[in-house]
Motif scaffolding. Structure first.
Motif, PDB file in Angstrom:
ATOM      1  N   ARG A 142      18.319  54.313  31.787  1.00 52.66           N
ATOM      2  CA  ARG A 142      17.979  54.404  30.372  1.00 52.66           C
ATOM      3  C   ARG A 142      17.789  55.860  29.941  1.00 52.66           C
ATOM      4  NH1 ARG A 142      14.672  51.075  26.602  1.00 52.66           N
ATOM      5  NH2 ARG A 142      13.576  52.493  25.207  1.00 52.66           N
ATOM      6  N   GLY A 143      18.469  56.217  28.861  1.00 55.25           N
ATOM      7  CA  GLY A 143      18.334  57.551  28.319  1.00 55.25           C
ATOM      8  C   GLY A 143      19.236  58.608  28.945  1.00 55.25           C
ATOM      9  N   ARG A 144      19.935  58.237  30.014  1.00 54.81           N
ATOM     10  CA  ARG A 144      20.810  59.202  30.679  1.00 54.81           C
ATOM     11  C   ARG A 144      22.214  59.165  30.078  1.00 54.81           C
ATOM     12  NH1 ARG A 144      18.946  61.132  35.602  1.00 54.81           N
ATOM     13  NH2 ARG A 144      16.661  61.076  35.569  1.00 54.81           N
ATOM     14  N   SER A 145      22.937  60.243  30.239  1.00 55.38           N
ATOM     15  CA  SER A 145      24.261  60.364  29.636  1.00 55.38           C
ATOM     16  C   SER A 145      25.354  59.808  30.540  1.00 55.38           C
ATOM     17  CB  SER A 145      24.548  61.832  29.344  1.00 55.38           C
ATOM     18  OG  SER A 145      24.814  62.516  30.559  1.00 55.38           O
ATOM     19  N   CYS A 146      26.571  59.830  30.008  1.00 57.99           N
ATOM     20  CA  CYS A 146      27.741  59.373  30.764  1.00 57.99           C
ATOM     21  C   CYS A 146      27.981  60.218  32.011  1.00 57.99           C
ATOM     22  CB  CYS A 146      28.985  59.414  29.885  1.00 57.99           C
ATOM     23  SG  CYS A 146      29.019  58.182  28.561  1.00 57.99           S
ATOM     24  N   ALA A 147      27.410  61.390  32.090  1.00 61.27           N
ATOM     25  CA  ALA A 147      27.612  62.252  33.247  1.00 61.27           C
ATOM     26  C   ALA A 147      26.802  61.806  34.458  1.00 61.27           C
ATOM     27  CB  ALA A 147      27.240  63.693  32.889  1.00 61.27           C
ATOM     28  N   ASN A 148      25.934  60.838  34.265  1.00 59.70           N
ATOM     29  CA  ASN A 148      25.082  60.385  35.359  1.00 59.70           C
ATOM     30  C   ASN A 148      25.666  59.189  36.095  1.00 59.70           C
ATOM     31  OD1 ASN A 148      22.199  61.856  35.090  1.00 59.70           O
ATOM     32  ND2 ASN A 148      23.131  61.606  33.084  1.00 59.70           N
ATOM     33  N   ALA A 149      25.214  58.972  37.309  1.00 61.98           N
ATOM     34  CA  ALA A 149      25.687  57.846  38.115  1.00 61.98           C
ATOM     35  C   ALA A 149      25.261  56.524  37.480  1.00 61.98           C
ATOM     36  CB  ALA A 149      25.145  57.940  39.525  1.00 61.98           C
ATOM     37  N   TYR A 150      26.120  55.555  37.609  1.00 64.28           N
ATOM     38  CA  TYR A 150      25.829  54.231  37.056  1.00 64.28           C
ATOM     39  C   TYR A 150      24.871  53.476  37.962  1.00 64.28           C
ATOM     40  CZ  TYR A 150      29.700  55.158  33.884  1.00 64.28           C
ATOM     41  OH  TYR A 150      30.518  55.708  32.932  1.00 64.28           O
ATOM     42  N   GLU A 151      23.899  52.865  37.331  1.00 58.06           N
ATOM     43  CA  GLU A 151      22.871  52.127  38.079  1.00 58.06           C
ATOM     44  C   GLU A 151      23.017  50.619  37.882  1.00 58.06           C
ATOM     45  OE1 GLU A 151      18.942  53.777  37.870  1.00 58.06           O
ATOM     46  OE2 GLU A 151      18.007  51.798  37.942  1.00 58.06           O
ATOM     47  N   TYR A 152      23.459  50.215  36.722  1.00 57.91           N
ATOM     48  CA  TYR A 152      23.577  48.796  36.399  1.00 57.91           C
ATOM     49  C   TYR A 152      25.047  48.440  36.202  1.00 57.91           C
ATOM     50  CZ  TYR A 152      18.733  49.819  35.220  1.00 57.91           C
ATOM     51  OH  TYR A 152      17.431  50.240  35.262  1.00 57.91           O
ATOM     52  N   TRP A 153      25.434  47.320  36.789  1.00 56.65           N
ATOM     53  CA  TRP A 153      26.830  46.901  36.744  1.00 56.65           C
ATOM     54  C   TRP A 153      26.935  45.438  36.315  1.00 56.65           C
ATOM     55  CZ3 TRP A 153      31.140  49.904  38.304  1.00 56.65           C
ATOM     56  CH2 TRP A 153      30.814  51.175  38.797  1.00 56.65           C
ATOM     57  N   GLY A 154      28.016  45.154  35.568  1.00 58.93           N
ATOM     58  CA  GLY A 154      28.335  43.762  35.280  1.00 58.93           C
ATOM     59  C   GLY A 154      29.124  43.167  36.435  1.00 58.93           C
ATOM     60  N   GLN A 155      29.493  41.918  36.291  1.00 59.23           N
ATOM     61  CA  GLN A 155      30.189  41.205  37.362  1.00 59.23           C
ATOM     62  C   GLN A 155      31.695  41.446  37.338  1.00 59.23           C
ATOM     63  OE1 GLN A 155      29.441  39.835  34.493  1.00 59.23           O
ATOM     64  NE2 GLN A 155      31.292  38.721  33.928  1.00 59.23           N
ATOM     65  N   GLY A 156      32.200  42.008  36.257  1.00 53.60           N
ATOM     66  CA  GLY A 156      33.614  42.322  36.146  1.00 53.60           C
ATOM     67  C   GLY A 156      34.416  41.218  35.477  1.00 53.60           C
ATOM     68  N   THR A 157      35.522  41.622  34.872  1.00 58.86           N
ATOM     69  CA  THR A 157      36.442  40.673  34.258  1.00 58.86           C
ATOM     70  C   THR A 157      37.865  41.093  34.622  1.00 58.86           C
ATOM     71  OG1 THR A 157      37.064  39.569  32.185  1.00 58.86           O
ATOM     72  CG2 THR A 157      36.560  41.916  32.044  1.00 58.86           C
ATOM     73  N   GLN A 158      38.677  40.112  34.980  1.00 61.96           N
ATOM     74  CA  GLN A 158      40.035  40.400  35.452  1.00 61.96           C
ATOM     75  C   GLN A 158      40.966  40.609  34.273  1.00 61.96           C
ATOM     76  OE1 GLN A 158      41.380  40.524  38.784  1.00 61.96           O
ATOM     77  NE2 GLN A 158      43.162  41.301  37.669  1.00 61.96           N
ATOM     78  N   VAL A 159      41.747  41.681  34.359  1.00 61.48           N
ATOM     79  CA  VAL A 159      42.823  41.936  33.398  1.00 61.48           C
ATOM     80  C   VAL A 159      44.126  41.988  34.188  1.00 61.48           C
ATOM     81  CG1 VAL A 159      43.824  43.607  31.813  1.00 61.48           C
ATOM     82  CG2 VAL A 159      41.359  43.163  31.768  1.00 61.48           C
ATOM     83  N   THR A 160      45.063  41.151  33.793  1.00 62.87           N
ATOM     84  CA  THR A 160      46.362  41.117  34.440  1.00 62.87           C
ATOM     85  C   THR A 160      47.442  41.356  33.400  1.00 62.87           C
ATOM     86  OG1 THR A 160      45.566  39.529  36.087  1.00 62.87           O
ATOM     87  CG2 THR A 160      47.946  39.755  35.842  1.00 62.87           C
ATOM     88  N   VAL A 161      48.253  42.375  33.649  1.00 59.08           N
ATOM     89  CA  VAL A 161      49.342  42.711  32.734  1.00 59.08           C
ATOM     90  C   VAL A 161      50.657  42.380  33.437  1.00 59.08           C
ATOM     91  CG1 VAL A 161      50.376  44.477  31.284  1.00 59.08           C
ATOM     92  CG2 VAL A 161      47.923  44.563  31.809  1.00 59.08           C
ATOM     93  N   SER A 162      51.307  41.355  32.943  1.00 62.20           N
ATOM     94  CA  SER A 162      52.515  40.886  33.610  1.00 62.20           C
ATOM     95  C   SER A 162      53.357  40.087  32.639  1.00 62.20           C
ATOM     96  CB  SER A 162      52.145  40.011  34.810  1.00 62.20           C
ATOM     97  OG  SER A 162      53.299  39.444  35.401  1.00 62.20           O
ATOM     98  N   SER A 163      54.678  40.153  32.842  1.00 59.81           N
ATOM     99  CA  SER A 163      55.580  39.341  32.030  1.00 59.81           C
ATOM    100  C   SER A 163      55.885  38.024  32.739  1.00 59.81           C
ATOM    101  CB  SER A 163      56.856  40.114  31.748  1.00 59.81           C
ATOM    102  OG  SER A 163      57.460  40.537  32.949  1.00 59.81           O
TER     103      SER A 163
END
Length: 122
Positions: free
Chosen positions: A101-122
């Motif tokens: 909290r309060g830290r900038s984008c230059a800092n290490a990430y502490e909290y992560w989501g579970q992720g979402t798959q993106v697939t680009v294909s024809s």
């Protein structure tokens, strides 16, 4: 503890667009910078965008510059990753993450989501 949830992934054809969302249940995201990071099989993790708590977005890597945009809607407590002109090499799991909290984008990430798959294909 801050919990992030991504949504909006799926299958899209090359040249198409997707918008990913990152939300937090029970937490106000305003004090947090939020980044988007992707992980493709056999490749290193890559940060593709980050937005500060004040709404300033970072410089994007060359791989996505001009195609991806990070934004945030304070009224909806949500951060977005708009992806246009998608390519097969954009296929990956996309995560949103936050530094302390309060830290900038230059800092290490502490909290992560579970992720979402993106697939680009024809």
């Amino acid at each position: 503890q801050l919990q992030l949830v991504e949504s909006g992934g799926g299958l899209v054809q090359p040249g198409g667009s997707l918008r990913l969302s990152c939300a937090a249940s029970g937490f106000n995201l305003v004090p947090y910078a939020i980044g988007w990071i992707r992980q493709a099989p056999g490749k290193e993790r890559e940060e593709v965008g980050c937005i500060s708590s004040s709404g300033a977005d970072m410089n994007y890597p060359e791989s996505v510059k001009g195609r991806f945009t990070v934004s945030r809607d304070y009224t909806k407590n949500t951060v977005y990753l708009q992806m246009n002109s998608l390519k097969p090499e954009d296929t990956a799991i996309y995560y949103c993450a936050a530094p302390p909290r309060g830290r900038s984008c230059a800092n290490a990430y502490e909290y992560w989501g579970q992720g979402t798959q993106v697939t680009v294909s024809s």
